[in-house]
Design a protein around this motif. Structure first.
Motif, PDB file in Angstrom:
ATOM      1  N   PRO A  41      -2.567  10.138   1.106  1.00 44.88           N
ATOM      2  CA  PRO A  41      -1.426   9.615   0.327  1.00 44.88           C
ATOM      3  C   PRO A  41      -1.883   8.565  -0.685  1.00 44.88           C
ATOM      4  N   ARG A  42      -1.154   8.487  -1.790  1.00 45.11           N
ATOM      5  CA  ARG A  42      -1.426   7.482  -2.809  1.00 45.11           C
ATOM      6  C   ARG A  42      -0.194   6.615  -3.017  1.00 45.11           C
ATOM      7  N   PRO A  43      -0.367   5.380  -3.461  1.00 43.75           N
ATOM      8  CA  PRO A  43       0.787   4.497  -3.711  1.00 43.75           C
ATOM      9  C   PRO A  43       1.678   5.060  -4.817  1.00 43.75           C
ATOM     10  N   LEU A  44       2.977   4.990  -4.612  1.00 40.81           N
ATOM     11  CA  LEU A  44       3.907   5.579  -5.573  1.00 40.81           C
ATOM     12  C   LEU A  44       3.836   4.885  -6.929  1.00 40.81           C
ATOM     13  N   ASP A  45       3.675   3.557  -6.956  1.00 33.50           N
ATOM     14  CA  ASP A  45       3.616   2.894  -8.260  1.00 33.50           C
ATOM     15  C   ASP A  45       2.420   3.385  -9.071  1.00 33.50           C
TER      16      ASP A  45
END
Length: 490
Positions: free
Chosen positions: A75-79
């Motif tokens: 997963p990656r940060p949404l921002d």
């Protein structure tokens, strides 16, 4: 007290199990932060788009390499993802929102329409039935009735929002086939004594060929009627085509006039086409996907005289009405035909109201709340606001024409809409090389097209944020003779 603690603990367990606070369903405070971040980044990106080139500038080899890094395992940060996506979009698209995009009639979307997309996305109503989404269904029906009334249709007229003009035109053909022979619903084309036929101008949008294929009557059922030399369907050729088909056992079904051809913005003789349809008992449809916006202007709506005689009409909100993409409208004066064409009954749907539930009056089933885009835009601006938008486009088109004619260019079409088909003076090279040069410059976007057998440059002026300076910039970009181009690029 112990019971209350037990309930409270159970509630906490349910909340935890619900996914609240996860990456897919962030807490309210996080959603506000992401929304604010997204708004700020989009505003700044739109400012840079307007100041930069119209064409893509992205290195696609690098982009594809980056895309491969998204293996969806980690997963990656949404921002970070929001910033990355906006950056790619900003550099990797032809910007139809750019004020010097003069290509097709997909203008910068209104801000109310953009707000509508956010609202619809947040509530995510399923617009299949009035039982599950009563407010959304009624808002759409109200807008359809208002647009129908503005087009001169009777009070009983009805319709629905579509994904675009192709779906709306397909709906018209299905209605025409169903009215011509009710057995079409069960037997298809076999219900007819001969091949069913329908008639469009050779300058019409050739999605009609795909529509005939999709409807199961075959592409050969599309009769491309000759034009009058000015891009409009020729009434005599239409009459002859219908008569010739009747004589050899074919079954004429529908005449589809165009109010705003794609290449040149020409309007077929709507009244005359209605007369031919009535005299042969054919369904009369008007494809006004982009020209239909003229109904907003009291000064210009006379150009569409005869549209009120149609059995059905297509108008795209995402064209000259400038909503976000994927927002068409189909309107008919025969709601009972529409209902009979798409009626279906199943136990898992909570309601089945022929005149109201979208899933029994359209080809779609599950559908997004499309009509909110037009509702908010029309409610915010009113018909007068849209009239100003349309008339302003016409004035800018007239400015473009005057500036080019003064420099020796030729106008090949005579349209009442915001589009010019232009031919260069001698010494400017061929049309396609001029278009390639303009696109390569990034200063503007125009298209090469063919109109009445001639290559032309097509410039459409429908963006509500285009200014006179943008039009003059296009003129300067176009008006570069071959010899000057050589000097600029030795």
């Amino acid at each position: 007290m112990a019971h209350q603690r037990k309930v409270s603990q159970q509630t906490r367990k349910c909340r935890k199990a619900s996914g609240r606070g996860s990456r897919l369903f962030p807490e309210p405070a996080e959603r506000v932060r992401f929304d604010d971040l997204l708004t700020r980044k989009l505003v700044r990106a739109n400012e840079r788009v307007a100041e930069g080139p119209v064409r893509p500038t992205l290195n696609f080899d690098s982009f594809r390499s980056e895309l491969l890094d998204f293996d969806f395992e980690t997963p990656r940060p949404l921002d970070e993802l929001l910033s990355w996506t906006i950056d790619q979009m900003e550099r990797g698209l032809v910007h139809i929102t750019h004020p010097r995009y003069f290509g097709l009639f997909n203008p910068a979307p209104t801000f109310p329409a953009q707000c509508a997309d956010r609202i619809a996305g947040a509530f995510n109503p399923q617009l299949a039935t009035s039982a599950t989404s009563p407010v959304a269904v009624e808002i759409e029906a109200h807008v359809i009735r208002s647009v129908a009334r503005r087009a001169g249709f009777p009070p009983e007229a009805a319709g629905h929002f579509t994904s675009g003009g192709s779906e709306a035109n397909y709906t018209a053909l299905v209605c025409a086939l169903t009215r011509a022979n009710p057995e079409f619903a069960t037997e298809g084309a076999r219900a007819f004594d001969g091949p069913p036929m329908f008639y469009v101008s050779r300058e019409s949008h050739l999605a009609w060929l795909k529509i005939a294929h999709q409807a199961g009557i075959g592409r050969s059922s599309v009769r491309l009627v000759a034009t009058d030399g000015f891009g409009r369907m020729d009434q005599n050729a239409l009459t002859d085509a219908v008569g010739d088909d009747l004589a050899i056992g074919r079954v004429p079904i529908m005449i589809a006039a165009t109010a705003g051809t794609t290449n040149a913005g020409m309007i077929d003789p709507l009244w005359a086409c209605a007369e031919v349809a009535r005299s042969n008992n054919l369904w009369y449809h008007v494809d006004a996907a982009w020209g239909g916006a003229l109904i907003a202007s009291d000064r210009l709506r006379h150009v569409l005289a005869g549209i009120e005689r149609a059995d059905s009409v297509t108008i795209d909100a995402h064209k000259w009405f400038a909503t976000t993409m994927g927002c068409g409208m189909f309107i008919t004066r025969h709601p009972h035909v529409l209902s009979s064409a798409f009626q279906v009954s199943t136990s898992f749907m909570p309601s089945n109201i022929p005149s109201l539930d979208p899933y029994v009056t359209s080809v779609q089933w599950s559908r997004r709340f499309l009509g909110l885009r037009m509702f908010l835009s029309l409610a915010a601006a009113g018909w007068n606001g849209y009239a100003e938008h349309i008339e302003r486009s016409i004035r800018l088109t007239e400015l473009l024409e005057a500036e080019l004619v003064e420099r020796g260019w030729t106008i090949a079409n005579s349209s009442s809409l915001g589009v010019l088909c232009i031919k260069p003076p001698p010494g400017f090279g061929d049309v396609r090389s001029i278009v390639r040069r303009v696109l390569a410059s990034g200063r503007a976007w125009v298209a090469a097209a063919s109109f009445e057998g001639n290559d032309i440059i097509r410039a459409c002026v429908t963006n509500g944020e285009t200014t006179e300076d943008d039009v003059l910039e296009l003129v300067d970009t176009l008006h570069v003779p071959d010899e000057m181009e050589v000097c600029l690029h030795p």
